[in-house]
Design an enzyme around this catalytic site. Sequence first.
Site, PDB file in Angstrom:
ATOM      1  N   HIS A   5      20.437 -72.418  62.390  1.00  0.00           N
ATOM      2  CA  HIS A   5      21.559 -72.408  63.130  1.00  0.00           C
ATOM      3  C   HIS A   5      23.119 -72.619  61.999  1.00  0.00           C
ATOM      4  O   HIS A   5      23.641 -73.440  62.193  1.00  0.00           O
ATOM      5  CB  HIS A   5      21.738 -73.140  64.237  1.00  0.00           C
ATOM      6  CG  HIS A   5      22.390 -72.336  65.807  1.00  0.00           C
ATOM      7  ND1 HIS A   5      22.414 -71.439  66.473  1.00  0.00           N
ATOM      8  CD2 HIS A   5      24.166 -71.728  65.334  1.00  0.00           C
ATOM      9  CE1 HIS A   5      23.704 -71.503  67.964  1.00  0.00           C
ATOM     10  NE2 HIS A   5      24.432 -71.301  67.046  1.00  0.00           N
ATOM     11  N   ASN A  10      19.581 -67.844  63.989  1.00  0.00           N
ATOM     12  CA  ASN A  10      20.249 -67.959  65.049  1.00  0.00           C
ATOM     13  C   ASN A  10      21.197 -66.512  64.635  1.00  0.00           C
ATOM     14  O   ASN A  10      21.748 -67.385  63.105  1.00  0.00           O
ATOM     15  CB  ASN A  10      20.846 -69.133  65.171  1.00  0.00           C
ATOM     16  CG  ASN A  10      21.905 -68.385  66.526  1.00  0.00           C
ATOM     17  OD1 ASN A  10      21.665 -68.159  67.522  1.00  0.00           O
ATOM     18  ND2 ASN A  10      23.164 -69.122  65.903  1.00  0.00           N
ATOM     19  N   GLU A  11      21.106 -65.441  64.596  1.00  0.00           N
ATOM     20  CA  GLU A  11      22.802 -64.623  64.321  1.00  0.00           C
ATOM     21  C   GLU A  11      22.551 -64.325  63.168  1.00  0.00           C
ATOM     22  O   GLU A  11      23.603 -64.584  62.508  1.00  0.00           O
ATOM     23  CB  GLU A  11      24.171 -65.383  65.415  1.00  0.00           C
ATOM     24  CG  GLU A  11      24.069 -65.624  65.994  1.00  0.00           C
ATOM     25  CD  GLU A  11      25.069 -66.145  67.545  1.00  0.00           C
ATOM     26  OE1 GLU A  11      26.074 -65.968  66.581  1.00  0.00           O
ATOM     27  OE2 GLU A  11      25.231 -65.961  68.534  1.00  0.00           O
ATOM     28  N   TYR A  41      27.853 -62.020  74.668  1.00  0.00           N
ATOM     29  CA  TYR A  41      29.083 -62.400  75.247  1.00  0.00           C
ATOM     30  C   TYR A  41      30.412 -61.596  75.679  1.00  0.00           C
ATOM     31  O   TYR A  41      30.631 -62.135  76.423  1.00  0.00           O
ATOM     32  CB  TYR A  41      30.143 -63.265  74.006  1.00  0.00           C
ATOM     33  CG  TYR A  41      29.172 -65.107  73.486  1.00  0.00           C
ATOM     34  CD1 TYR A  41      29.566 -65.679  74.166  1.00  0.00           C
ATOM     35  CD2 TYR A  41      28.453 -64.893  72.614  1.00  0.00           C
ATOM     36  CE1 TYR A  41      28.945 -67.241  73.813  1.00  0.00           C
ATOM     37  CE2 TYR A  41      27.177 -65.802  72.105  1.00  0.00           C
ATOM     38  CZ  TYR A  41      27.710 -66.789  72.896  1.00  0.00           C
ATOM     39  OH  TYR A  41      27.168 -68.264  72.653  1.00  0.00           O
ATOM     40  N   GLU A 101      21.425 -67.012  74.363  1.00  0.00           N
ATOM     41  CA  GLU A 101      22.903 -67.747  74.399  1.00  0.00           C
ATOM     42  C   GLU A 101      24.032 -66.390  75.157  1.00  0.00           C
ATOM     43  O   GLU A 101      23.632 -65.689  74.886  1.00  0.00           O
ATOM     44  CB  GLU A 101      23.812 -67.956  73.525  1.00  0.00           C
ATOM     45  CG  GLU A 101      23.565 -68.869  72.527  1.00  0.00           C
ATOM     46  CD  GLU A 101      24.407 -69.321  70.937  1.00  0.00           C
ATOM     47  OE1 GLU A 101      25.181 -68.595  71.138  1.00  0.00           O
ATOM     48  OE2 GLU A 101      23.657 -68.934  70.744  1.00  0.00           O
ATOM     49  N   TRP A 110      25.486 -71.173  77.345  1.00  0.00           N
ATOM     50  CA  TRP A 110      25.797 -71.498  75.921  1.00  0.00           C
ATOM     51  C   TRP A 110      26.893 -72.374  76.533  1.00  0.00           C
ATOM     52  O   TRP A 110      27.970 -71.709  76.831  1.00  0.00           O
ATOM     53  CB  TRP A 110      26.076 -70.849  74.539  1.00  0.00           C
ATOM     54  CG  TRP A 110      26.553 -71.580  73.711  1.00  0.00           C
ATOM     55  CD1 TRP A 110      27.859 -71.777  73.811  1.00  0.00           C
ATOM     56  CD2 TRP A 110      26.444 -72.087  73.040  1.00  0.00           C
ATOM     57  NE1 TRP A 110      28.485 -71.950  72.135  1.00  0.00           N
ATOM     58  CE2 TRP A 110      27.255 -73.013  71.959  1.00  0.00           C
ATOM     59  CE3 TRP A 110      24.548 -72.466  72.219  1.00  0.00           C
ATOM     60  CZ2 TRP A 110      26.602 -73.144  70.895  1.00  0.00           C
ATOM     61  CZ3 TRP A 110      24.195 -72.655  71.136  1.00  0.00           C
ATOM     62  CH2 TRP A 110      25.737 -73.662  70.638  1.00  0.00           C
ATOM     63  N   GLU A 150      33.226 -75.812  68.463  1.00  0.00           N
ATOM     64  CA  GLU A 150      33.481 -74.302  67.902  1.00  0.00           C
ATOM     65  C   GLU A 150      33.451 -73.971  66.389  1.00  0.00           C
ATOM     66  O   GLU A 150      34.587 -72.828  66.272  1.00  0.00           O
ATOM     67  CB  GLU A 150      33.889 -73.913  69.178  1.00  0.00           C
ATOM     68  CG  GLU A 150      34.172 -72.255  68.509  1.00  0.00           C
ATOM     69  CD  GLU A 150      33.168 -71.486  69.078  1.00  0.00           C
ATOM     70  OE1 GLU A 150      31.896 -71.981  69.938  1.00  0.00           O
ATOM     71  OE2 GLU A 150      32.430 -70.407  68.297  1.00  0.00           O
ATOM     72  N   TRP A 151      32.195 -74.423  65.304  1.00  0.00           N
ATOM     73  CA  TRP A 151      32.401 -73.885  64.156  1.00  0.00           C
ATOM     74  C   TRP A 151      33.983 -74.646  63.834  1.00  0.00           C
ATOM     75  O   TRP A 151      35.133 -75.170  64.007  1.00  0.00           O
ATOM     76  CB  TRP A 151      31.979 -72.866  63.798  1.00  0.00           C
ATOM     77  CG  TRP A 151      30.598 -72.661  64.763  1.00  0.00           C
ATOM     78  CD1 TRP A 151      29.912 -72.361  65.859  1.00  0.00           C
ATOM     79  CD2 TRP A 151      29.398 -73.149  63.803  1.00  0.00           C
ATOM     80  NE1 TRP A 151      28.458 -71.900  65.643  1.00  0.00           N
ATOM     81  CE2 TRP A 151      28.413 -73.031  64.835  1.00  0.00           C
ATOM     82  CE3 TRP A 151      29.160 -74.170  62.728  1.00  0.00           C
ATOM     83  CZ2 TRP A 151      26.725 -73.368  64.604  1.00  0.00           C
ATOM     84  CZ3 TRP A 151      28.148 -74.666  62.787  1.00  0.00           C
ATOM     85  CH2 TRP A 151      26.917 -74.433  63.398  1.00  0.00           C
TER      86      TRP A 151
HETATM   87  C1  PNW Z   1      27.279 -67.598  68.616  1.00  0.00           C
HETATM   88  N1  PNW Z   1      31.015 -62.577  67.380  1.00  0.00           N
HETATM   89  O1  PNW Z   1      28.285 -67.604  68.133  1.00  0.00           O
HETATM   90  C2  PNW Z   1      27.397 -69.374  68.220  1.00  0.00           C
HETATM   91  O2  PNW Z   1      25.586 -69.232  67.974  1.00  0.00           O
HETATM   92  C3  PNW Z   1      27.156 -70.489  68.523  1.00  0.00           C
HETATM   93  O3  PNW Z   1      27.078 -71.546  68.117  1.00  0.00           O
HETATM   94  C4  PNW Z   1      27.989 -70.215  68.743  1.00  0.00           C
HETATM   95  O4  PNW Z   1      29.404 -71.874  69.208  1.00  0.00           O
HETATM   96  C5  PNW Z   1      28.976 -69.349  70.244  1.00  0.00           C
HETATM   97  O5  PNW Z   1      28.201 -68.160  69.909  1.00  0.00           O
HETATM   98  C6  PNW Z   1      29.792 -69.258  70.926  1.00  0.00           C
HETATM   99  O6  PNW Z   1      31.081 -68.837  70.040  1.00  0.00           O
HETATM  100  C7  PNW Z   1      29.317 -65.695  67.343  1.00  0.00           C
HETATM  101  O7  PNW Z   1      32.141 -62.588  66.875  1.00  0.00           O
HETATM  102  C8  PNW Z   1      30.300 -66.191  66.749  1.00  0.00           C
HETATM  103  O8  PNW Z   1      30.652 -62.143  67.975  1.00  0.00           O
HETATM  104  C9  PNW Z   1      30.995 -64.918  67.196  1.00  0.00           C
HETATM  105  C10 PNW Z   1      30.397 -63.984  67.842  1.00  0.00           C
HETATM  106  C11 PNW Z   1      29.379 -64.100  68.432  1.00  0.00           C
HETATM  107  C12 PNW Z   1      28.784 -64.642  68.049  1.00  0.00           C
END
Ligand code: PNW
Length: 457
Positions: free
Chosen positions: A121, A165-166, A293, A350, A403, A410-411
């Site tokens: 991750h 992950n992603e 999301y 998530e 999530w 948050e990164w």
């Molecule tokens: C995910 N987008 O990240 C990650 O897996 C998590 O670590 C993170 O905290 C969470 O979502 C919330 O942001 C994403 O731009 C980041 O589509 C960006 C995107 C999707 C997921």
Amino acid sequence: MTAPNFPEGFLWGAATAAHQIEGSPLADGAGPSIWTRFAHTPGMMLNGDTGDVACDHYHRWKEDVALMKQLGLKAYRFSVSWSRILPEGTGRVNQAGIDFYSNLVDELLANGIEPLLTLYHWDLPAALDDRGGWLNPEIADWFADYARVLYRALDGRVKKWVTLNEPWVVTDGGYLHGVLAPGHRSKYEAPIASHNLMRAHGAAVKAYREIGKHEIGLVVNIEPKYPATESTEDAAAVRRAHAYMNEQYLHPALLGHYPPELKDIFGDAWPEWPAADYDLIRQKLDFVGINYYTRSVTKAAESYPLNTGVVRQPLGTYTETGWEVFPQGLTDLLLWFKNTYGDLPLYITENGAAFFDPPAAMVDDDGNRRIKDPLRMDYLRKHLSAIHDAIRQGVDVRGYMLWSLLDNLEWSLGYSKRFGMIHVNYVTQQRTPKDSALWYSKVIASNGASLADPLPY
Ligand code: PNW
């Protein structure tokens, strides 16, 4: 709404990631990761935040498992920090790193909570970035070697494994736009990083079949793309955006080829890959994890290198990360997945939202600290209903990981965005379940039936 029937044994849980919650990234012999390094590079993190302390989960894991138990979670998805296990990324194993995760897994099992372990991750060992990171084709072997160490240590106690992950976010944020570690911006690097991520995924699944006895899958973030207008330009923009985000990883992993639009997007930066790579990438998977999301309403626009833009919806509801709340998109996406890739067990690995929550100052009549987060409750309820709609239409969804368990890092947005169902006070490290957590706990206890009840407020 009639009481939804979720399948028996539906896996209700919550998710986190190592660098976002653990803190103490260099403790007990661990090596630095690209995120430790990135967070200490001036200007990269909002407010200068770092993951040095985060939720101090590295010391509070027992307390956190107790909270999961108290809320009745059936599963917990977490990730392992590669450089705790292998401080230099390859070679020497750090037993203290294995012990940390081994103890966590034992504690989860002792409390009847099923662990879902993500191998990667985003926190690549910095030592491997020094050797080219995801741009070095050798990384497929490095990753498989790392995975083997964990399979040997934990398989059997861990029965559900996730390779990556992603991969889309790793590449888009880390190699194309430079907003995530390692902070590169290059359309020449992005396809190479993506391809090596997928080769590493394939190599780790292959290694699992030699050692492991349970299940392994891939986690992708996907997002349906709807056209802003009926113009042919917008239709083409939707195809590019969809291929880039939703098919770039699932196509090679499940079908053994890339979507043709990637060639149009990347032009001369899109390499021809050796045929043998596709055989490595396409491995039989036991499940796919989907992180959902939002959607995007897409139009043709000048942007690098996709030439697409997103149209904000005037009547839409947006979260603190600027993402539109669009539950129907999750149903659409699950149906699209089934139609495109066939029947494969799916987990929502998530789903959740950052909203501004009032601080934990309220005390109710029984003297309990309360945090009212109606927007999160509403978000979760609508998305769970959207999943139920897809299940009714025949999609094999087997679990849901909210999530996130805790507010966390948050990164590059630091601690400014709170996704947790449990509030974390970053000064005292006190945890307080928000009302959404108490509500989710009832949903779990009723296996989803209580989704038919109106929200408490
Ligand atoms: C995910 N987008 O990240 C990650 O897996 C998590 O670590 C993170 O905290 C969470 O979502 C919330 O942001 C994403 O731009 C980041 O589509 C960006 C995107 C999707 C997921």
